[in-house]
Write a protein that holds these residues in place. Structure first.
Motif, mmCIF file in Angstrom:
data_model
loop_
_atom_site.group_PDB
_atom_site.id
_atom_site.type_symbol
_atom_site.label_atom_id
_atom_site.label_comp_id
_atom_site.label_asym_id
_atom_site.label_seq_id
_atom_site.Cartn_x
_atom_site.Cartn_y
_atom_site.Cartn_z
ATOM 1 N N ARG A 156 -8.182 -3.860 0.671
ATOM 2 C CA ARG A 156 -8.593 -3.560 2.045
ATOM 3 C C ARG A 156 -8.224 -2.132 2.441
ATOM 4 N N ASN A 157 -7.168 -1.605 1.819
ATOM 5 C CA ASN A 157 -6.732 -0.243 2.134
ATOM 6 C C ASN A 157 -7.469 0.805 1.317
ATOM 7 N N GLY A 158 -8.191 0.378 0.280
ATOM 8 C CA GLY A 158 -8.873 1.329 -0.591
ATOM 9 C C GLY A 158 -7.939 2.074 -1.512
ATOM 10 N N SER A 159 -6.798 1.478 -1.849
ATOM 11 C CA SER A 159 -5.821 2.115 -2.730
ATOM 12 C C SER A 159 -5.528 1.184 -3.898
ATOM 13 N N PRO A 160 -4.963 1.696 -4.984
ATOM 14 C CA PRO A 160 -4.636 0.818 -6.119
ATOM 15 C C PRO A 160 -3.473 -0.099 -5.777
ATOM 16 N N PRO A 161 -3.380 -1.258 -6.434
ATOM 17 C CA PRO A 161 -2.250 -2.153 -6.202
ATOM 18 C C PRO A 161 -0.926 -1.498 -6.595
ATOM 19 N N ASN A 162 0.135 -1.915 -5.956
ATOM 20 C CA ASN A 162 1.465 -1.435 -6.306
ATOM 21 C C ASN A 162 1.753 -1.799 -7.767
ATOM 22 N N PRO A 163 2.035 -0.818 -8.624
ATOM 23 C CA PRO A 163 2.256 -1.116 -10.046
ATOM 24 C C PRO A 163 3.508 -1.946 -10.307
ATOM 25 N N ASN A 164 4.375 -2.086 -9.305
ATOM 26 C CA ASN A 164 5.588 -2.879 -9.479
ATOM 27 C C ASN A 164 5.447 -4.295 -8.933
ATOM 28 N N MET A 165 4.225 -4.692 -8.595
ATOM 29 C CA MET A 165 3.965 -6.042 -8.133
ATOM 30 C C MET A 165 2.906 -6.682 -9.026
ATOM 31 N N PRO A 166 2.941 -8.012 -9.184
ATOM 32 C CA PRO A 166 1.865 -8.668 -9.944
ATOM 33 C C PRO A 166 0.516 -8.416 -9.282
ATOM 34 N N VAL A 167 -0.476 -8.158 -10.087
ATOM 35 C CA VAL A 167 -1.824 -7.928 -9.559
ATOM 36 C C VAL A 167 -2.542 -9.252 -9.341
ATOM 37 N N LEU A 168 -2.434 -10.156 -10.310
ATOM 38 C CA LEU A 168 -3.098 -11.449 -10.256
ATOM 39 C C LEU A 168 -2.064 -12.571 -10.265
ATOM 40 N N ILE A 169 -2.473 -13.735 -9.811
ATOM 41 C CA ILE A 169 -1.660 -14.933 -9.913
ATOM 42 C C ILE A 169 -2.559 -16.088 -10.350
ATOM 43 N N GLN A 170 -1.942 -17.168 -10.765
ATOM 44 C CA GLN A 170 -2.645 -18.428 -10.963
ATOM 45 C C GLN A 170 -1.968 -19.471 -10.093
ATOM 46 N N GLU A 171 -2.626 -19.773 -8.964
ATOM 47 C CA GLU A 171 -2.093 -20.791 -8.071
ATOM 48 C C GLU A 171 -1.965 -22.112 -8.832
ATOM 49 N N ILE A 204 0.860 -1.187 0.000
ATOM 50 C CA ILE A 204 0.000 0.000 0.000
ATOM 51 C C ILE A 204 0.895 1.235 0.000
ATOM 52 N N PRO A 205 0.417 2.361 -0.515
ATOM 53 C CA PRO A 205 1.254 3.574 -0.567
ATOM 54 C C PRO A 205 1.674 4.010 0.835
ATOM 55 N N PRO A 206 2.854 4.630 0.959
ATOM 56 C CA PRO A 206 3.346 5.025 2.284
ATOM 57 C C PRO A 206 2.635 6.247 2.844
ATOM 58 N N GLU A 207 2.695 6.356 4.161
ATOM 59 C CA GLU A 207 2.260 7.547 4.900
ATOM 60 C C GLU A 207 0.823 7.925 4.596
ATOM 61 N N GLY A 208 -0.032 6.944 4.412
ATOM 62 C CA GLY A 208 -1.455 7.211 4.237
ATOM 63 C C GLY A 208 -1.854 7.730 2.869
ATOM 64 N N ALA A 209 -0.941 7.751 1.917
ATOM 65 C CA ALA A 209 -1.280 8.220 0.563
ATOM 66 C C ALA A 209 -2.306 7.281 -0.067
ATOM 67 N N ARG A 254 -3.439 -11.614 -6.070
ATOM 68 C CA ARG A 254 -2.247 -11.854 -5.259
ATOM 69 C C ARG A 254 -2.447 -11.211 -3.888
ATOM 70 N N TRP A 255 -1.660 -11.632 -2.908
ATOM 71 C CA TRP A 255 -1.805 -11.096 -1.553
ATOM 72 C C TRP A 255 -1.648 -9.582 -1.517
ATOM 73 N N SER A 256 -0.734 -9.046 -2.347
ATOM 74 C CA SER A 256 -0.497 -7.601 -2.355
ATOM 75 C C SER A 256 -1.721 -6.848 -2.867
ATOM 76 N N THR A 257 -2.467 -7.450 -3.775
ATOM 77 C CA THR A 257 -3.704 -6.825 -4.259
ATOM 78 C C THR A 257 -4.783 -6.875 -3.182
ATOM 79 N N TRP A 258 -4.853 -7.974 -2.443
ATOM 80 C CA TRP A 258 -5.783 -8.044 -1.310
ATOM 81 C C TRP A 258 -5.467 -6.936 -0.300
ATOM 82 N N ASP A 259 -4.178 -6.688 -0.027
ATOM 83 C CA ASP A 259 -3.808 -5.592 0.881
ATOM 84 C C ASP A 259 -4.338 -4.264 0.354
ATOM 85 N N ALA A 260 -4.139 -4.020 -0.950
ATOM 86 C CA ALA A 260 -4.565 -2.755 -1.542
ATOM 87 C C ALA A 260 -6.085 -2.610 -1.492
#
Length: 446
Positions: free
Chosen positions: A419-434, A195-200, A411-417
């Motif tokens: 829940r935070n109400g922010s877009p996923p980190n563009p430098n991380m995969p958004v989706l995965i195929q388990e 998620i973006p730093p410092e509440g962004a 992906r877990w990082s998208t789940w974090d985003a």
């Protein structure tokens, strides 16, 4: 020390597992960093009645050394080396929290699914690693076949498991509840850079850690970089005769194993010459397959006729439907040159793979990244098929293994985003195929 002075590590870690009793003093890198010395010690333990195996893990960060073409000290590989290694290391980890070691897109460019949870730095460093043939399981299988073709021995005839490698006393298998490798990783999504730093509420103006030169990446930033690359993976699957430590150990020794990237997918594989289509609906399927064929982790003597491969996967009911079941083939030509191919063998919804591309059609599965809800399309709970290699060559040795893919999910990082109400980190995969992988079956010329 300054962060830029901290050396990176070429990972050669092993997990050492005893069948039962263990000695009071264990072997470690304080005794020797050379794996061959570990195997000598393990053979001595076995001579004392203490059966033991060593499991290489996280080979994707070994800088080419885990499955090298020479010994640790630069010597020539020999038949004795191969026998000793396979006696002591019958299985390897194909996936874990520090990424997946099946394949790399730079080394397997014709595999559309090779770019899965790639951990692209050396351990303890922010510097990029270079993918080597000696890092990845598929390339190691091919390298082993090349040795067998030219030298008549194979040091890389191993099976697959998955493991977690977490340091928190618990696994990290669930994308919706990621706890990371270390306690800090699970403490705050901002720490793991999901998620973006410092509440962004956006990533605008946020520097990408991987865009910074190594000397500018301080220890706390390096920890964030690593945490963002960790995977919610993996699990070991074992087809044991009973649920005891001894039976599970024995099944691992015979390589009747599989690994998953987290979900409790079940994956199974047999090969033989007496298989018939009616077997697929036979309630006695497994017994029949054992009677007339060999299971994953085994070898089969080839004939002029291509063997039938029975490939079978069942979804985790707590995870997502299955999309496709694949056969991965690696082989060598007469000069020992490596080749590989990916075949879709069974498709969800009863669809058939294209005869030319050997790929399933899209199954209509969809993910809404605003809330990570999914549409299953024609995803299914089970995929099972008898498959025959359309390019079988009885003169060439080959290894085959099953890879089964779920429908795409967050992906877990998208789940974090989310829940935070922010877009996923563009430098991380958004989706995965388990996914899950079975141990290979090796088919040798007559």
């Amino acid at each position: 020390v300054m962060d830029s002075e901290i050396p990176a590590a070429a990972n050669l870690h092993r997990n050492v597992i005893f069948r039962g009793a263990a000695p009071d003093r264990l072997f470690s890198t304080l005794d020797s960093p050379n794996p061959e010395d570990l195997w000598v010690w393990m053979d001595a333990q076995r001579a004392e009645g203490l059966d033991v195996m060593s499991i290489p893990h996280n080979s994707n960060a070994s800088n080419g050394e885990m499955f090298a073409s020479e010994t640790y000290e630069g010597g020539q590989l020999t038949a004795n080396y191969a026998v000793t290694r396979m006696r002591n290391e019958p299985v390897i980890e194909i996936t874990q929290v520090k990424g997946t070691s099946d394949a790399h897109p730079a080394l397997s460019p014709n595999d559309e699914w090779a770019n899965f949870e790639i951990y692209d730095t050396l351990v303890g460093s922010a510097a990029k690693s270079t993918p080597h043939i000696g890092d990845f399981a598929r390339n190691a299988l091919a390298r082993g076949l090349g040795f067998e073709e030219v030298e008549n021995f194979n040091p890389y005839k191993f099976g697959f498991i998955g493991s977690s490698d977490t340091h928190i006393g618990a696994g990290s298998f669930d994308e919706t509840n990621f706890t990371g490798k270390f306690p800090q990783d699970g403490s705050n999504p901002e720490f793991r850079h999901s998620i973006p730093p410092e509440g962004a509420d956006s990533w605008e103006g946020v520097a990408s850690l991987k865009s910074l030169p190594p000397g500018a990446v301080k220890p706390s930033m390096r920890r964030k970089l690593s945490a963002g690359k960790y995977s919610a993976s993996g699990l070991a699957g074992v087809w044991a005769d009973e649920n005891t430590r001894e039976a599970i150990f024995d099944a691992m020794r015979r390589k009747e194993t599989f690994g998953t990237s987290g979900p409790r997918i079940k994956a199974r594989m047999f090969a033989g010459y007496g298989f018939e289509q009616a077997m697929l609906s036979d309630p006695d399927l497994v017994s029949a397959a054992y009677r007339t064929g060999v299971s994953q982790g085994s070898e089969l003597v080839g004939t002029q006729q291509a063997p039938s491969i029975l490939a079978w996967a069942i979804r985790d009911p707590a995870s997502y439907p299955l999309q496709r079941l694949q056969i991965i083939k690696v082989w060598t030509d007469a000069q020992g040159k490596a080749h590989e191919a990916v075949y879709d063998a069974a498709c969800s919804g009863g669809a058939k793979p294209d005869a030319d591309t050997h790929r399933c059609p899209e199954n209509g599965a969809n993910v809404d990244i605003s809330d990570c809800s999914t549409e299953p399309g024609s995803g299914v709970g089970e995929l099972k098929t008898l498959w025959t290699d359309p390019n079988y060559d009885p003169a060439r040795r080959a290894a085959y293994y099953v890879r089964v893919l779920e429908n795409p999910s967050c992906r877990w990082s998208t789940w974090d985003a989310v829940r935070n109400g922010s877009p996923p980190n563009p430098n991380m995969p958004v989706l995965i195929q388990e996914r899950a992988w079975t141990s290979p079956i090796w088919v040798n010329p007559e």
